[in-house]
Design a protein around this motif. Structure first.
Motif, PDB file in Angstrom:
ATOM      1  N   ASN A 281      35.081  48.420  34.863  1.00 43.31           N
ATOM      2  CA  ASN A 281      34.588  49.394  33.886  1.00 43.31           C
ATOM      3  C   ASN A 281      35.365  50.709  33.955  1.00 43.31           C
ATOM      4  N   VAL A 282      36.205  50.866  34.991  1.00 43.08           N
ATOM      5  CA  VAL A 282      37.028  52.070  35.119  1.00 43.08           C
ATOM      6  C   VAL A 282      38.500  51.753  34.901  1.00 43.08           C
ATOM      7  N   LEU A 283      39.003  50.777  35.632  1.00 41.28           N
ATOM      8  CA  LEU A 283      40.405  50.365  35.516  1.00 41.28           C
ATOM      9  C   LEU A 283      40.482  49.116  34.647  1.00 41.28           C
ATOM     10  N   PRO A 284      41.535  48.953  33.870  1.00 41.15           N
ATOM     11  CA  PRO A 284      41.604  47.833  32.930  1.00 41.15           C
ATOM     12  C   PRO A 284      41.685  46.485  33.629  1.00 41.15           C
ATOM     13  N   PHE A 285      41.041  45.494  33.029  1.00 38.07           N
ATOM     14  CA  PHE A 285      41.039  44.147  33.608  1.00 38.07           C
ATOM     15  C   PHE A 285      41.209  43.113  32.497  1.00 38.07           C
TER      16      PHE A 285
ATOM     17  N   PRO B  77      39.865  42.684  39.663  1.00 42.28           N
ATOM     18  CA  PRO B  77      39.467  43.941  40.301  1.00 42.28           C
ATOM     19  C   PRO B  77      38.924  43.722  41.715  1.00 42.28           C
ATOM     20  N   GLN B  78      39.311  44.618  42.616  1.00 42.49           N
ATOM     21  CA  GLN B  78      38.836  44.609  43.993  1.00 42.49           C
ATOM     22  C   GLN B  78      38.088  45.915  44.261  1.00 42.49           C
ATOM     23  N   LYS B  79      37.034  45.852  45.050  1.00 44.73           N
ATOM     24  CA  LYS B  79      36.195  47.027  45.293  1.00 44.73           C
ATOM     25  C   LYS B  79      37.001  48.222  45.774  1.00 44.73           C
ATOM     26  N   GLY B  80      37.962  47.994  46.664  1.00 47.70           N
ATOM     27  CA  GLY B  80      38.728  49.089  47.242  1.00 47.70           C
ATOM     28  C   GLY B  80      39.635  49.812  46.269  1.00 47.70           C
ATOM     29  N   MET B  81      39.802  49.290  45.058  1.00 49.99           N
ATOM     30  CA  MET B  81      40.659  49.949  44.081  1.00 49.99           C
ATOM     31  C   MET B  81      40.047  51.251  43.560  1.00 49.99           C
TER      32      MET B  81
ATOM     33  N   PHE C 115      60.189  49.400  43.816  1.00 52.62           N
ATOM     34  CA  PHE C 115      59.611  50.709  43.572  1.00 52.62           C
ATOM     35  C   PHE C 115      58.540  51.048  44.605  1.00 52.62           C
ATOM     36  N   VAL C 116      58.211  52.324  44.670  1.00 54.54           N
ATOM     37  CA  VAL C 116      57.055  52.814  45.415  1.00 54.54           C
ATOM     38  C   VAL C 116      55.914  52.975  44.416  1.00 54.54           C
ATOM     39  N   VAL C 117      54.695  52.604  44.806  1.00 53.55           N
ATOM     40  CA  VAL C 117      53.542  52.709  43.910  1.00 53.55           C
ATOM     41  C   VAL C 117      53.374  54.149  43.439  1.00 53.55           C
ATOM     42  N   ARG C 118      53.240  54.338  42.142  1.00 56.19           N
ATOM     43  CA  ARG C 118      53.137  55.682  41.589  1.00 56.19           C
ATOM     44  C   ARG C 118      51.810  56.359  41.939  1.00 56.19           C
ATOM     45  N   ASP C 119      51.836  57.687  41.849  1.00 63.77           N
ATOM     46  CA  ASP C 119      50.677  58.496  42.233  1.00 63.77           C
ATOM     47  C   ASP C 119      49.650  58.570  41.098  1.00 63.77           C
ATOM     48  N   THR C 120      49.057  57.417  40.819  1.00 62.77           N
ATOM     49  CA  THR C 120      48.072  57.328  39.753  1.00 62.77           C
ATOM     50  C   THR C 120      47.165  56.136  40.022  1.00 62.77           C
ATOM     51  N   GLY C 121      46.010  56.101  39.360  1.00 62.01           N
ATOM     52  CA  GLY C 121      45.127  54.952  39.453  1.00 62.01           C
ATOM     53  C   GLY C 121      44.713  54.648  40.879  1.00 62.01           C
ATOM     54  N   ALA C 122      44.954  53.417  41.321  1.00 58.41           N
ATOM     55  CA  ALA C 122      44.524  52.950  42.641  1.00 58.41           C
ATOM     56  C   ALA C 122      45.629  53.083  43.685  1.00 58.41           C
ATOM     57  N   GLN C 123      46.400  54.174  43.637  1.00 61.11           N
ATOM     58  CA  GLN C 123      47.487  54.369  44.603  1.00 61.11           C
ATOM     59  C   GLN C 123      46.982  54.319  46.043  1.00 61.11           C
ATOM     60  N   HIS C 124      45.775  54.826  46.272  1.00 66.07           N
ATOM     61  CA  HIS C 124      45.230  54.837  47.628  1.00 66.07           C
ATOM     62  C   HIS C 124      45.060  53.422  48.174  1.00 66.07           C
ATOM     63  N   TYR C 125      44.867  52.444  47.283  1.00 66.64           N
ATOM     64  CA  TYR C 125      44.644  51.048  47.678  1.00 66.64           C
ATOM     65  C   TYR C 125      45.961  50.304  47.850  1.00 66.64           C
TER      66      TYR C 125
END
Length: 454
Positions: free
Chosen positions: A44-48, A75-79, A332-342
């Motif tokens: 419901n937050v990130l596209p699936f 989708p995974q909870k940690g995202m 690439f390195v994961v960009r600083d957006t969305g679920a970058q922390h995951y």
């Protein structure tokens, strides 16, 4: 455990799975209600969006929840960060109406840096008559990006995608352009542009007759500076039948041939995030079909925790790509957006993974570059680590820069084993990075403009 529902030896039809129907999948039903609810919260937050090819051909349902293709598409909870997850979970448990849920989702999304690297503020080009082209991006002088309005979706969505704002219904966040004439006008006005990159979404979601119209406008203009057309696509991985058995597959291949016959180089920028995506007969045959047109396939992917943070897998993937006639291009390195922390991998670890993989493949696979960050100042390459003046540092350089003079100049950051992005790094040996002052002035001269009206 197998759930074959599609006849893959015939002419398969694409079937999509989203929040509205993913619970109908028998594979998902075996996961239990708690896991399904977690997917709904994040979705419901990130596209699936997944599809039957991904579900039936690419995911190993005996390896859930660790299967890389499952993590890549479901989708995974940690995202979501815990506070964001709880906020959306509470809204769903309280049965708030769709409008309230959408409002909460948008509130969370705006905290996820929806347009990293100055895309909306610094990259939107302007015609000489003052018209802003919100369906384009022009960051590096040689290349402009074009976002056809008909390509603002994909056959399935990658859970890490940095273009996630394109897919969540927030129109003010979208890049899209309906007509190709302004693209031609802009390229004509900027003779330094040699490459046009069709992106989205995924341009290969378009029907061939629609895509052909954009191509015809470019080719008919006979722009002397246009040397290359690039197409950024995940179709080879998520729906290779686009080039095999779809009703317009041969027509799309003919469009590719038309580009090549016009003496314009055609580069298919294929997104492959894992070796498993190269395993089916369908993708191997689709690669053959595309290569038969004269197009070149270059491959790229970010390095992703939970999916491909494994040097041995990268080495096998690059080797397989070369075997199939593709050219490894970027890690690439994961960009600083969305679920970058995951998904983010610390830069030092990313370099170690790259080095180990790179050192174990033949020279033909060493066309690949990385780890590379597409940051606000440019594409920053992590070269390695070193000891300078009794100080341990991370060594970097620009592969592309907002100022071309920055390219290939090495610079140093203080060693930080936790840093996952350029903004996490501190200058070493100097008070500032060499480009900081110029970048600061550039931002001042390009103030944030209003978003285009939806």
């Amino acid at each position: 455990m197998t759930y074959q529902e599609t006849i893959w030896d015939d002419t398969p039809s694409l079937k999509s799975y989203t929040l509205s129907n993913f619970r109908t999948l028998p594979q998902i039903q075996t996961l239990g209600e708690e896991a399904q609810f977690e997917m709904e919260v994040v979705g419901n937050v990130l596209p699936f969006k997944a599809n039957n090819y991904v579900v039936e051909q690419l995911i190993d349902w005996n390896n859930i929840p660790n299967d890389p293709m499952f993590v890549l598409t479901f989708p995974q909870k940690g995202m979501l960060k815990p506070e964001h997850y709880e906020k959306m979970a509470t809204a769903l448990k309280n049965n708030l109406d769709k409008k309230e849920i959408a409002s909460i989702a948008n509130e969370i999304r705006l905290q996820l840096n929806p347009h990293p690297a100055g895309q909306m503020e610094l990259n939107v080009p302007t015609l000489k008559d003052g018209t802003k082209l919100y369906g384009m991006q022009h960051k590096y002088k040689e290349t402009c990006l074009f976002f056809p309005s008909q390509s603002q979706t994909c056959h399935a969505y990658c859970s890490f995608c940095f273009r996630w704002p394109q897919f969540v219904g927030m129109d003010e966040m979208k890049f899209a352009m309906q007509e190709g004439e302004q693209l031609v006008q802009y390229v004509r006005e900027h003779p330094e542009i040699s490459d046009v990159l069709f992106t989205g979404g995924d341009p290969m979601i378009m029907k061939a007759k629609i895509f052909s119209k954009y191509v015809d406008v470019l080719l008919d203009a006979k722009l002397p500076n246009l040397k290359t057309i690039r197409i950024g696509t995940k179709a080879l991985s998520y729906w290779p039948y686009k080039f095999l058995t779809d009703s317009d597959s041969q027509e799309m291949l003919d469009v590719f041939r038309k580009i090549v016959d016009s003496e314009i180089h055609l580069a298919i920028m294929g997104h492959f995030n894992h070796l498993n995506e190269l395993s089916t007969d369908a993708v191997k045959n689709a690669i053959k079909q595309i290569r038969s047109t004269g197009a070149i396939i270059r491959t790229q992917s970010p390095l992703l925790a939970h999916i491909n943070d494994d040097a041995e897998m990268w080495a096998k993937m690059w080797t397989k790509q070369v075997q199939l006639g593709c050219i490894p291009y970027y890690m690439f390195v994961v960009r600083d957006t969305g679920a970058q922390h995951y998904f983010g991998v610390p830069l030092v670890e990313a370099y170690q993974i790259f080095k180990k993989a790179y050192s174990s493949v033949s020279g033909l696979a060493r066309t690949v570059r990385g780890p590379s960050m597409s940051a606000t100042p440019g594409k920053v390459h992590v070269i390695g680590t070193a000891d300078l003046h009794d100080q341990k540092v991370i060594v970097l350089r620009f592969l592309q820069g907002r100022n071309p003079d920055w390219v290939q100049i090495p610079f140093f950051a203080k060693y930080d084993e936790h840093a996952i992005w350029l903004d996490d790094l501190k200058p070493a040996l100097t008070e500032k990075f060499f480009f900081d002052e110029e970048m600061k002035n550039f931002k001042k001269s390009n103030p944030i403009d209003d978003y285009p009206e939806s």
